[in-house]
Design an enzyme around this catalytic site. Structure first.
Site, PDB file in Angstrom:
ATOM      1  N   SER A 130      -5.205   6.045   8.282  1.00 28.62           N
ATOM      2  CA  SER A 130      -3.817   5.583   8.308  1.00 28.62           C
ATOM      3  C   SER A 130      -3.249   5.307   6.922  1.00 28.62           C
ATOM      4  CB  SER A 130      -3.689   4.326   9.170  1.00 28.62           C
ATOM      5  OG  SER A 130      -4.348   3.228   8.570  1.00 28.62           O
ATOM      6  N   LYS A 168      -2.489  -2.118   6.187  1.00 36.26           N
ATOM      7  CA  LYS A 168      -1.181  -1.465   6.256  1.00 36.26           C
ATOM      8  C   LYS A 168      -0.291  -1.992   5.128  1.00 36.26           C
ATOM      9  CE  LYS A 168      -1.755   0.820  10.200  1.00 36.26           C
ATOM     10  NZ  LYS A 168      -3.224   0.662  10.228  1.00 36.26           N
TER      11      LYS A 168
END
Length: 207
Positions: A130, A168
């Site tokens: 990710s 993230k």
């Protein structure tokens, strides 16, 4: 100093090469893989012989604590100071991130990898792709400074609703928080509340 067997010399040379390249010694598993020994007890036996012959010193209370006493010409190795940083395997709600319940192992990092005190730093193994467009790859170890706040654009470790840690990019927006992957094929995560566990301050990749 007493002469080494062929296998002991292979192990000693690998330890020296690793110390020179990384600033800290290899693990027993890494030594075994490098010289073709599947049994950790066999590796421990060879390390004991190296210690008896005066080539290394070990501290049984610390992981990877192998100190090279001398090189072939009698010159001491300039071994960089290391700190042992907790590697977090899981995240448990309601307790500190570095609590014993969460720690899988301790990983030695050269001191220059961190700019704050050891107790403020932890490591998280990255799983998945990710964050690949930020240069954070599957299998990397991210070095994280414990903190509970973040600024827009920071790469953070946050706790998900499933009590899992995720890496993230953080954004606080008008009605929610956005956890943005650095992968154009993935969608952002929108949350009403987010628990920040720390800010990513570095990355370590084993080749």
């Amino acid at each position: 100093m007493r002469e080494l067997t062929k296998r002991q010399n292979e192990i000693f040379e690998y330890i020296k090469q690793t110390v020179h390249a990384k600033g800290y010694p290899p693990s027993v598993r890494e030594i075994g893989e490098a010289v073709g020994l599947a049994s950790s007890s066999t590796v421990h036996g060879h390390l004991s012989r190296l210690e008896e012959k005066g080539y290394i010193r070990r501290d049984p209370t610390k992981p990877r604590a192998i100190e090279i006493v001398t090189e072939q010409l009698g010159e001491p190795i300039n071994m960089e100071e290391t700190i042992h940083v907790p590697v977090i395997g899981k995240v448990t709600a309601g307790i500190p991130i570095t609590a014993v319940e969460n720690v899988e192992e301790y990983f030695p990092l050269p001191e220059h990898f961190t700019s704050t005190h050891n107790s403020d730093i932890f490591i998280l193994n990255v799983v998945g792709n990710s964050m690949i467009e930020a240069g954070i790859l599957d299998g990397d170890k991210v070095i994280v400074r414990s903190q509970t706040i973040a600024e827009n654009g920071d790469i953070i470790v946050a706790m998900t609703e499933e009590n899992e840690a995720t890496v993230k990019r953080f954004f606080k927006e008008k009605a929610h928080y956005r956890l943005q992957p650095e992968n154009s094929s993935m969608d952002p995560i929108y949350l009403d509340q987010v628990t920040v566990l720390g800010k990513v301050v570095g990355l370590f990749r084993e080749m």
